[in-house]
Write an enzyme that holds these catalytic residues in place. Structure first.
Site, short mmCIF file in Angstrom:
data_model
loop_
_atom_site.label_atom_id
_atom_site.label_comp_id
_atom_site.label_asym_id
_atom_site.label_seq_id
_atom_site.Cartn_x
_atom_site.Cartn_y
_atom_site.Cartn_z
N PRO A 114 -48.69 -8.48 -21.13
CA PRO A 114 -48.28 -7.53 -22.17
C PRO A 114 -48.78 -6.13 -21.79
O PRO A 114 -49.73 -6.01 -21.01
CB PRO A 114 -49.00 -8.03 -23.43
CG PRO A 114 -50.13 -8.85 -22.93
CD PRO A 114 -49.78 -9.36 -21.57
N VAL A 115 -48.14 -5.08 -22.31
CA VAL A 115 -48.58 -3.73 -22.00
C VAL A 115 -49.88 -3.44 -22.76
O VAL A 115 -50.13 -4.01 -23.83
CB VAL A 115 -47.47 -2.70 -22.35
CG1 VAL A 115 -47.38 -2.43 -23.82
CG2 VAL A 115 -47.66 -1.41 -21.59
N GLY A 116 -50.72 -2.61 -22.18
CA GLY A 116 -51.90 -2.12 -22.92
C GLY A 116 -53.03 -3.11 -23.09
O GLY A 116 -53.69 -3.10 -24.12
N GLY A 118 -55.28 -3.16 -20.56
CA GLY A 118 -56.28 -2.58 -19.66
C GLY A 118 -56.11 -3.03 -18.23
O GLY A 118 -57.03 -2.90 -17.43
N LEU A 119 -54.94 -3.55 -17.90
CA LEU A 119 -54.70 -3.99 -16.52
C LEU A 119 -53.66 -3.11 -15.82
O LEU A 119 -53.01 -3.53 -14.87
CB LEU A 119 -54.29 -5.46 -16.49
CG LEU A 119 -55.39 -6.44 -16.92
CD1 LEU A 119 -54.85 -7.84 -17.14
CD2 LEU A 119 -56.51 -6.50 -15.86
N GLY A 120 -53.49 -1.92 -16.35
CA GLY A 120 -52.63 -0.94 -15.68
C GLY A 120 -51.14 -1.20 -15.79
O GLY A 120 -50.36 -0.73 -14.96
N SER A 122 -48.96 -0.03 -17.90
CA SER A 122 -48.15 1.19 -18.11
C SER A 122 -48.02 1.95 -16.80
O SER A 122 -46.93 2.44 -16.46
CB SER A 122 -48.78 2.06 -19.19
OG SER A 122 -50.05 2.52 -18.78
N ALA A 123 -49.10 2.00 -16.02
CA ALA A 123 -49.03 2.67 -14.72
C ALA A 123 -48.11 1.90 -13.76
O ALA A 123 -47.40 2.50 -12.96
CB ALA A 123 -50.42 2.80 -14.12
N ASP A 171 -55.05 5.07 -12.07
CA ASP A 171 -54.17 3.90 -12.11
C ASP A 171 -52.97 4.04 -11.19
O ASP A 171 -52.62 3.13 -10.44
CB ASP A 171 -53.66 3.66 -13.55
CG ASP A 171 -54.74 3.08 -14.44
OD1 ASP A 171 -55.91 3.07 -14.02
OD2 ASP A 171 -54.41 2.64 -15.56
O1 PMV Z 1 -56.62 0.43 -20.02
P1 PMV Z 1 -55.77 1.09 -19.01
O2 PMV Z 1 -55.29 0.18 -17.93
O3 PMV Z 1 -54.68 1.91 -19.63
O4 PMV Z 1 -56.74 2.13 -18.22
C1 PMV Z 1 -57.14 3.34 -18.79
C2 PMV Z 1 -58.20 3.97 -17.96
C3 PMV Z 1 -58.77 5.27 -18.54
O5 PMV Z 1 -59.79 5.70 -17.63
C4 PMV Z 1 -59.39 5.04 -19.90
C5 PMV Z 1 -57.72 6.35 -18.67
C6 PMV Z 1 -57.26 6.96 -17.36
O6 PMV Z 1 -56.20 7.59 -17.38
O7 PMV Z 1 -57.95 6.86 -16.33
#
Ligand code: PMV
Length: 341
Positions: A114-116, A118-120, A122-123, A171
């Site tokens: 799923p998006v969001g 913390g595993l990138g 969206s990037a 990311d």
């Molecule tokens: O949780 P993620 O995968 O969207 O990572 C965010 C990382 C941050 O350092 C909080 C934001 C960024 O742009 O580096």
């Protein structure tokens, strides 16, 4: 051009998330879990997105015309994927000098995550759609992808900034270039950190409250209220990241674990570690982990734990799963975005 298919890896931040937004270095890596993106030009001037995500394979088909989304998007995740994808296409067309949107695309995004969390993800969408759009419009030559990785990373970073309001280059540079990387955001530049051994880590996630943008705003508030203390945190994390780079190269797991715990403490001070992660970190350390930390934007979401051995690694996985975490990988990977031939 016919159908172009891409595999885009997810990523994990080992050190320096959040502080990287304010210019300090970070260490991140791609992981062996991939989003597949396939696309071709359409005969009309609509962007058709088919989004399959999660293990339940729900499918959303979305049509976009000149930024106007037609039809219902019934899942929050699909809505967020669409925002990044459409912004990436618009930005690439601007970069290529296509002034009026006169091109259509048919794109499928298949994500096991799923998006969001913390595993990138969206990037990964930003990097993947940027690569796809530049390839379909004959800018990237498929057998010369290596020459375009920096440019893709930079454009995809702009996508992230546009959608989120604020983002570091960490990311998109990691996902475009691939592997374990030391990132200096102020330039921006990223260097590979080449390991000759496999890190005994576990990578997982729990439910996340809040979007990356919201969590970045939360940290900004701490900075506004406590500027001097915030500067000290930046200085400490900078030091942690540089020492971690050395510990990684020296295969010094003990030091690496301690540095992970210190970085986790700093994230806790910034207010983005939730109760579940605080509990996970505590329990996994009692069970033998050398280090445990929230990874990425926080509010729950992704975490990593470092084990001293393969046996403890398996034990940590069982405990984390019993506590409700989803484990996605036991290793890092070397590849960045790539074409599937
Ligand atoms: O949780 P993620 O995968 O969207 O990572 C965010 C990382 C941050 O350092 C909080 C934001 C960024 O742009 O580096």
């Amino acid at each position: 051009m016919d159908l172009v298919t891409l595999k885009v890896p997810a990523k994990i931040t080992l050190f320096g998330e959040h502080t990287v937004v304010y210019g300090t270095p970070a260490i991140a890596s791609t992981i062996p879990i991939h989003i597949t993106i396939a696309g071709r030009m359409a005969d009309d001037d609509f962007i058709k997105l088919e989004i399959k995500q999660g293990l339940q394979f729900k499918i959303n088909t979305i049509t976009v015309y000149k930024d106007e989304i037609k039809g219902e998007i019934d899942q929050e995740n699909a809505k967020r994927f669409t925002g990044y994808a459409v912004t990436a296409i618009n930005l690439c067309e601007k970069f290529l000098g296509i002034s009026e949107k006169s091109r259509g695309y048919i794109i499928t995004i298949d994500s096991p995550l799923p998006v969001g969390v913390g595993l990138g993800t969206s990037a990964a969408i930003s990097v993947g759609i940027t690569t796809l759009c530049l390839t379909l419009n004959n800018y990237i030559k498929m057998d010369e992808l290596e020459n375009y990785r920096q440019e893709i990373a930079k454009l995809a970073w702009s996508v992230e900034k546009l959608v989120q309001g604020s983002a570091s280059p960490m990311d998109t540079y990691t996902i475009s270039l691939g592997g374990l990387r030391y990132i200096i955001p102020s330039i921006p530049i990223s260097y590979p950190v080449d390991l000759s051994y496999e890190l005994p880590i576990i990578i997982g996630y729990t439910h996340r409250e809040g979007t990356t943008a919201e969590l970045i705003r939360r940290v900004r508030r701490v900075r506004e209220l406590h500027e001097e203390i915030f500067s000290e945190i930046l200085r400490t994390v900078s030091l942690v990241v540089d020492k971690a780079r050395k510990a990684l190269l020296d295969n010094d797991l003990e030091t690496l674990g301690t540095l992970m715990n210190i970085n986790h403490g700093m994230l806790q001070a910034l207010g983005i570690v939730d109760m579940k992660h605080a509990m996970l970190a505590h329990i996994l350390k009692v069970a033998g982990a050398l280090g445990v930390k929230t990874s990425g934007a926080g509010g729950g979401g992704a975490f990593i734990a470092l084990a001293p051995s393969k046996t403890i690694q398996e034990k940590l996985i069982s405990i984390a799963e019993a506590l409700g975490a989803t484990i996605v990988s036991k290793s890092l990977c070397k590849d960045g975005v790539r074409f599937v031939h």
